[in-house]
Scaffold this active site. Sequence first.
Site, PDB file in Angstrom:
ATOM      1  N   THR A 107     -40.634 -25.104  -0.245  1.00 58.24           N
ATOM      2  CA  THR A 107     -41.426 -26.027  -1.129  1.00 58.24           C
ATOM      3  C   THR A 107     -41.855 -27.335   0.025  1.00 58.24           C
ATOM      4  O   THR A 107     -42.880 -27.724   0.250  1.00 58.24           O
ATOM      5  CB  THR A 107     -41.164 -25.881  -1.902  1.00 58.24           C
ATOM      6  N   GLN A 131     -44.492 -21.199  -3.926  1.00 55.67           N
ATOM      7  CA  GLN A 131     -44.177 -22.475  -4.736  1.00 55.67           C
ATOM      8  C   GLN A 131     -44.941 -22.866  -3.157  1.00 55.67           C
ATOM      9  O   GLN A 131     -45.336 -22.468  -1.944  1.00 55.67           O
ATOM     10  CB  GLN A 131     -43.398 -23.490  -3.750  1.00 55.67           C
ATOM     11  N   GLN A 174     -48.994 -23.004  -8.443  1.00 60.00           N
ATOM     12  CA  GLN A 174     -47.074 -23.540  -8.632  1.00 60.00           C
ATOM     13  C   GLN A 174     -46.488 -24.927  -7.842  1.00 60.00           C
ATOM     14  O   GLN A 174     -47.283 -25.015  -6.564  1.00 60.00           O
ATOM     15  CB  GLN A 174     -46.280 -21.993  -8.153  1.00 60.00           C
ATOM     16  N   ASP A 175     -46.272 -25.801  -8.051  1.00 60.85           N
ATOM     17  CA  ASP A 175     -45.633 -26.914  -7.466  1.00 60.85           C
ATOM     18  C   ASP A 175     -46.810 -27.429  -7.003  1.00 60.85           C
ATOM     19  O   ASP A 175     -47.003 -28.025  -5.590  1.00 60.85           O
ATOM     20  CB  ASP A 175     -44.908 -26.005  -6.710  1.00 60.85           C
ATOM     21  N   ASP A 230     -44.484 -25.871 -13.460  1.00 56.69           N
ATOM     22  CA  ASP A 230     -44.008 -26.986 -12.872  1.00 56.69           C
ATOM     23  C   ASP A 230     -44.919 -27.905 -11.516  1.00 56.69           C
ATOM     24  O   ASP A 230     -44.865 -28.687 -10.944  1.00 56.69           O
ATOM     25  CB  ASP A 230     -42.877 -26.981 -11.550  1.00 56.69           C
ATOM     26  N   ARG A 242     -39.659 -28.991 -18.219  1.00 58.95           N
ATOM     27  CA  ARG A 242     -38.509 -27.940 -17.370  1.00 58.95           C
ATOM     28  C   ARG A 242     -37.776 -28.921 -17.200  1.00 58.95           C
ATOM     29  O   ARG A 242     -37.941 -30.012 -16.083  1.00 58.95           O
ATOM     30  CB  ARG A 242     -38.995 -26.333 -16.999  1.00 58.95           C
ATOM     31  N   TRP A 253     -35.376 -29.751 -14.777  1.00 59.10           N
ATOM     32  CA  TRP A 253     -35.076 -28.998 -13.146  1.00 59.10           C
ATOM     33  C   TRP A 253     -33.781 -30.004 -12.722  1.00 59.10           C
ATOM     34  O   TRP A 253     -33.253 -30.076 -12.243  1.00 59.10           O
ATOM     35  CB  TRP A 253     -36.272 -29.699 -11.984  1.00 59.10           C
TER      36      TRP A 253
END
Length: 327
Positions: free
Chosen positions: A109, A144, A166-167, A188, A244, A246
Amino acid sequence: MKWVSFVGKLKHTTFKAAMNKVTPSYTITVDKNAAVGDFTCIQDAIDSLPIINLVRVVIKVNAGVYTEKVSIPPTKSFITIEGAGADKTIIQWGDNAQTAGPGGKPLGTFGSATFAVNSPYFIAKNITVKNTSPAPPPGAVGKQAVALRISADTASFVGCKFLGAQDTLYDHLGRHYYKDCYIEGSVDFIFGNGLSMFENCAVHAIAGAIGAVTAQARKSILEMSGFSFVNCRVTGSGALYLGRAWGAFSRVVFAYTYMDNIIIPKGWYNWGDPSREMTVFYGQYKCSGAGANHAGRVPWSRELTDEEAKPFISLSFIDGSEWVSQI
């Protein structure tokens, strides 16, 4: 809850005093046409700067789509990237966490970012940063795909767009300020362990099923990090969590923010770990829209009082009087 009463007076002692330099010493122009600009790609302009840069340099990026992966090294501080408008100047690349990097190992990521900032006092204005990797299906692993990663202190983003799935925005470390920005993603898509304020920003979900706006990574009560969204808009598709957990001490506040009806009534997810419900800090303050109803929220989130909200809704949250007001 005792710390809420003093967090507004808190000096973020893990950071040094921020002494920004905003007056440009010189300007470099990037243009797709070599006859017009000093450089035809952004990375070449950055590479041309001294290894240790101590003066404000403005890199003006003229209109165009720049298909390149950009990285600002740790010692090149005080760089401003200024586009011709977020819809006119676009930086794009398509790596994800599974993309093979040097030596054939996956980038992960962290390494997937289209644009990576590793130096302090960075400013970006009127530019789009995009990760073109397609949106992954639900449950996909290793997809990601970061558009922007900011891994340094005292960075500002004004009138920018960050596009991905995503991300999208890896708000990794440091104090950051986002104003009048547009952030798009699915799962996220604003994540990391920065101490960051988002003001007048549009947050747009493209989740096909279930997504989440934030995944804030604060791991200890001693860490001076968290996300504050003030006067923002949350819109889009899918069913969306506001955040969320994390990190076990994840901290996110939405204030004066419009929320579309895509917000899941519970609002927040404990990352599958009920113990985090005792340590996270998730709050709303005077939000509006069909998705802002606090009645269905998880019992471990809060509708903040005026006093509780106060530390999160001014620039003091990110020590902004030291550096943001000069921009």
